[in-house]
Every structure is written in C-alpha cells, then in structure tokens.
Motif scaffolding. Structure first.
Motif, PDB file in Angstrom:
ATOM      1  N   LEU A  14       0.792  -1.223   0.000  1.00  0.00           N
ATOM      2  CA  LEU A  14       0.000   0.000   0.000  1.00  0.00           C
ATOM      3  C   LEU A  14       0.829   1.279   0.000  1.00  0.00           C
ATOM      4  O   LEU A  14       0.384   2.311  -0.516  1.00  0.00           O
ATOM      5  N   PHE A  15       2.045   1.237   0.582  1.00  0.00           N
ATOM      6  CA  PHE A  15       2.860   2.448   0.687  1.00  0.00           C
ATOM      7  C   PHE A  15       4.177   2.361  -0.077  1.00  0.00           C
ATOM      8  O   PHE A  15       4.859   3.371  -0.234  1.00  0.00           O
ATOM      9  N   GLY A  16       4.582   1.163  -0.499  1.00  0.00           N
ATOM     10  CA  GLY A  16       5.859   1.025  -1.187  1.00  0.00           C
ATOM     11  C   GLY A  16       7.052   1.041  -0.256  1.00  0.00           C
ATOM     12  O   GLY A  16       8.174   1.329  -0.682  1.00  0.00           O
ATOM     13  N   ILE A  17       6.846   0.729   1.011  1.00  0.00           N
ATOM     14  CA  ILE A  17       7.940   0.701   1.974  1.00  0.00           C
ATOM     15  C   ILE A  17       8.623  -0.661   1.894  1.00  0.00           C
ATOM     16  O   ILE A  17       7.972  -1.706   1.957  1.00  0.00           O
ATOM     17  N   LEU A  18       9.946  -0.661   1.760  1.00  0.00           N
ATOM     18  CA  LEU A  18      10.726  -1.891   1.638  1.00  0.00           C
ATOM     19  C   LEU A  18      11.258  -2.319   3.009  1.00  0.00           C
ATOM     20  O   LEU A  18      11.712  -1.479   3.788  1.00  0.00           O
ATOM     21  N   PHE A  19      11.196  -3.618   3.271  1.00  0.00           N
ATOM     22  CA  PHE A  19      11.668  -4.155   4.548  1.00  0.00           C
ATOM     23  C   PHE A  19      12.813  -5.126   4.274  1.00  0.00           C
ATOM     24  O   PHE A  19      12.602  -6.243   3.804  1.00  0.00           O
ATOM     25  N   ASP A  20      14.021  -4.676   4.555  1.00  0.00           N
ATOM     26  CA  ASP A  20      15.212  -5.492   4.314  1.00  0.00           C
ATOM     27  C   ASP A  20      15.206  -6.726   5.206  1.00  0.00           C
ATOM     28  O   ASP A  20      15.000  -6.624   6.423  1.00  0.00           O
ATOM     29  N   GLY A  21      15.422  -7.893   4.590  1.00  0.00           N
ATOM     30  CA  GLY A  21      15.465  -9.134   5.338  1.00  0.00           C
ATOM     31  C   GLY A  21      14.135  -9.848   5.444  1.00  0.00           C
ATOM     32  O   GLY A  21      14.066 -10.918   6.043  1.00  0.00           O
ATOM     33  N   HIS A  22      13.094  -9.280   4.840  1.00  0.00           N
ATOM     34  CA  HIS A  22      11.806  -9.968   4.864  1.00  0.00           C
ATOM     35  C   HIS A  22      11.896 -11.226   4.011  1.00  0.00           C
ATOM     36  O   HIS A  22      12.439 -11.207   2.900  1.00  0.00           O
ATOM     37  N   PRO A  23      11.354 -12.351   4.479  1.00  0.00           N
ATOM     38  CA  PRO A  23      11.521 -13.614   3.750  1.00  0.00           C
ATOM     39  C   PRO A  23      10.732 -13.712   2.452  1.00  0.00           C
ATOM     40  O   PRO A  23      11.088 -14.513   1.588  1.00  0.00           O
ATOM     41  N   ASP A  24       9.677 -12.914   2.282  1.00  0.00           N
ATOM     42  CA  ASP A  24       8.838 -13.052   1.086  1.00  0.00           C
ATOM     43  C   ASP A  24       8.074 -11.751   0.841  1.00  0.00           C
ATOM     44  O   ASP A  24       6.851 -11.713   0.918  1.00  0.00           O
ATOM     45  N   LEU A  25       8.796 -10.679   0.555  1.00  0.00           N
ATOM     46  CA  LEU A  25       8.181  -9.361   0.417  1.00  0.00           C
ATOM     47  C   LEU A  25       7.536  -9.216  -0.958  1.00  0.00           C
ATOM     48  O   LEU A  25       8.200  -8.960  -1.954  1.00  0.00           O
ATOM     49  N   ARG A  26       6.226  -9.395  -1.019  1.00  0.00           N
ATOM     50  CA  ARG A  26       5.457  -9.217  -2.248  1.00  0.00           C
ATOM     51  C   ARG A  26       4.076  -8.698  -1.889  1.00  0.00           C
ATOM     52  O   ARG A  26       3.700  -8.673  -0.718  1.00  0.00           O
ATOM     53  N   ARG A  27       3.343  -8.279  -2.891  1.00  0.00           N
ATOM     54  CA  ARG A  27       2.023  -7.692  -2.654  1.00  0.00           C
ATOM     55  C   ARG A  27       1.098  -8.708  -1.991  1.00  0.00           C
ATOM     56  O   ARG A  27       1.214  -9.916  -2.221  1.00  0.00           O
ATOM     57  N   ILE A  28       0.135  -8.171  -1.222  1.00  0.00           N
ATOM     58  CA  ILE A  28      -0.754  -9.058  -0.484  1.00  0.00           C
ATOM     59  C   ILE A  28      -2.223  -8.684  -0.658  1.00  0.00           C
ATOM     60  O   ILE A  28      -3.108  -9.508  -0.465  1.00  0.00           O
ATOM     61  N   LEU A  29      -2.521  -7.436  -1.040  1.00  0.00           N
ATOM     62  CA  LEU A  29      -3.903  -6.983  -1.170  1.00  0.00           C
ATOM     63  C   LEU A  29      -4.285  -6.617  -2.603  1.00  0.00           C
ATOM     64  O   LEU A  29      -5.422  -6.855  -3.015  1.00  0.00           O
ATOM     65  N   THR A  30      -3.387  -6.023  -3.343  1.00  0.00           N
ATOM     66  CA  THR A  30      -3.713  -5.604  -4.712  1.00  0.00           C
ATOM     67  C   THR A  30      -3.544  -6.764  -5.688  1.00  0.00           C
ATOM     68  O   THR A  30      -2.995  -7.815  -5.362  1.00  0.00           O
ATOM     69  N   ASP A  31      -3.999  -6.541  -6.920  1.00  0.00           N
ATOM     70  CA  ASP A  31      -4.023  -7.592  -7.935  1.00  0.00           C
ATOM     71  C   ASP A  31      -2.624  -7.824  -8.507  1.00  0.00           C
ATOM     72  O   ASP A  31      -1.717  -6.996  -8.351  1.00  0.00           O
TER      73      ASP A  31
END
Length: 232
Positions: free
Chosen positions: A151-168
């Motif tokens: 929703l905001f485009g904030i990146l989280f370094d070290g996240h195991p699977d950072l991908r969209r979750i609500l949008t298409d």
C-alpha cells in the motif's frame, strides 16, 4: 499508580536503556510514542522483547504512514453566487514541498507481563523508503510488512517473502500514497472480441464535488408570487 504515571516511568526507563536510539518521546492521552532512529530499529525491538524488564513480546500492529502535505489544506474551494458548478481540482503536489522524511512506520507493542503498551515510530527518507524487517523478532510482522509494502511502497530489508498481499497481480503503484489518484490508474472490463478481461487507462474524469450550499439570494425575491390588493 495511575496509567499515566506507569507510562511516565516506562518512558524514563526506555530512554535510559536505549540512549541515543530514541530521537523523541511523547506521552499524550495515555499513549506513549518513541521515535527511533531507523538504523537502530531492529536492535531496539529485540531489546524490548528479550529484556524481561520490558517484556514487549507481542507486536499488535504495524502500519505505514505517508506525511505528504501533512498539515496543509487538501482542497481550496470558493462558493459561487449560484452554488452550481463547484467541482474543484486537488492542489498540485510540488516536489520541493515534499519533506525528506515523508514516510514512517509505526509499531504497536504490548507487554503482557506489565499490561503496558508503547508505540515505536521510525521516519524514512526517499522515494523508495526502507527499514529492517522485524519478522525474525515477531513472526506476525510478516503479513503486516507485506501490507505496508503493497500500500505504501515501503521496503523491509530481510523480509523472507516481500510481495504484494492486497492488490491484484501486475498492479502498478501504491494506493495508500497521498499522490495516488483516487480514481486509480487503470480499470478492467470484459472484451467480448478478445473473450477475456482486459486492463485499460481509467476513463473516470478526476473531479470532486463540493456539497452545494443553497442561500436566499435577491433573485429569488422576483420569483415569489406577488399578492394583489383586496380592492383590485
């Protein structure tokens, strides 16, 4: 002790323990907020969870914030004499008006042992803000961080699977950013010739209506029926 006094004592203890990692501390309406230096966030979170003195073992919520045009009026409107045709366009956002620390992430923490809460806030810079993930500290942060990324485009370094979750799939942009158009950028429709759903540029005209105010005007007097004298 009252809740206010407990939180005041907690604020003093946290400031003493965390030192210069705490950039600001605010206690208002029985809510304690600490602004943490972004590079120190992960260490602070780990300390708050592992240190039995604090015991913030639960991350209740994590959310992104966009401070673009914060404190400014969103709409400049002027009532017309007739009250009609009062659609307005939102003020243009100038790059020079955007503060360097436009984005932030807030963390709502709960200590089950003391029944106290604290809010951590980190301020982020740049068009692609980033901060260290806390999923290794609180696994529940997984989906929270994905939501903030989506929703905001904030990146989280070290996240195991950072991908969209609500949008298409294939969605462009981040819809909770203040400069994202309310009408969106694309729309979908079924194309009978192609036999499938297609994407196309949004066809809605970006126009926001202001509620019309009806006032008694002088021109209304001429439209009122005139009573005739009794002897006429």
């Amino acid at each position: 002790m009252t809740l206010e006094s407990k939180l005041a004592s907690l604020a003093s203890a946290l400031e003493a323990a965390l030192g210069d990692a705490v950039l600001a501390s605010r206690l208002e309406r029985a809510e304690l907020t600490l602004t943490i230096a972004a590079p120190r966030l992960h260490d602070v979170c780990k300390r708050l969870k592992d240190d039995a003195t604090f015991g913030f073992t639960q991350l209740s919520d994590l959310s992104g914030v966009d401070y673009l045009t914060y404190g400014q009026a969103d709409w400049q409107t002027h009532a017309s004499a007739s009250g009609f045709s009062r659609g307005v366009a939102k003020n243009a956002i100038k790059a020079a008006d955007i503060d360097a620390k436009r984005f932030a992430v807030t963390y709502q923490l709960l200590s089950v042992s003391t029944n106290l809460r604290v809010r951590l806030k980190v301020e982020l810079e740049g068009e692609h803000p980033r901060v260290t993930s806390v999923t290794d500290i609180w696994p529940v942060a997984d989906w929270y961080e994905r939501e903030a990324f989506d929703l905001f485009g904030i990146l989280f370094d070290g996240h195991p699977d950072l991908r969209r979750i609500l949008t298409d799939y294939g969605f462009i942009g981040h819809p909770f950013r203040k400069d994202f158009p309310l009408e969106g950028r694309v729309e979908v429709r079924y194309d009978a010739e192609r036999g499938r759903v297609i994407y196309q540029p949004v066809s809605i005209e970006p126009r926001t209506l202001v509620p019309r105010v009806i006032r008694e005007e002088s021109w209304l007097e001429s439209s009122k029926p005139v009573s005739k004298p009794a002897d006429a």
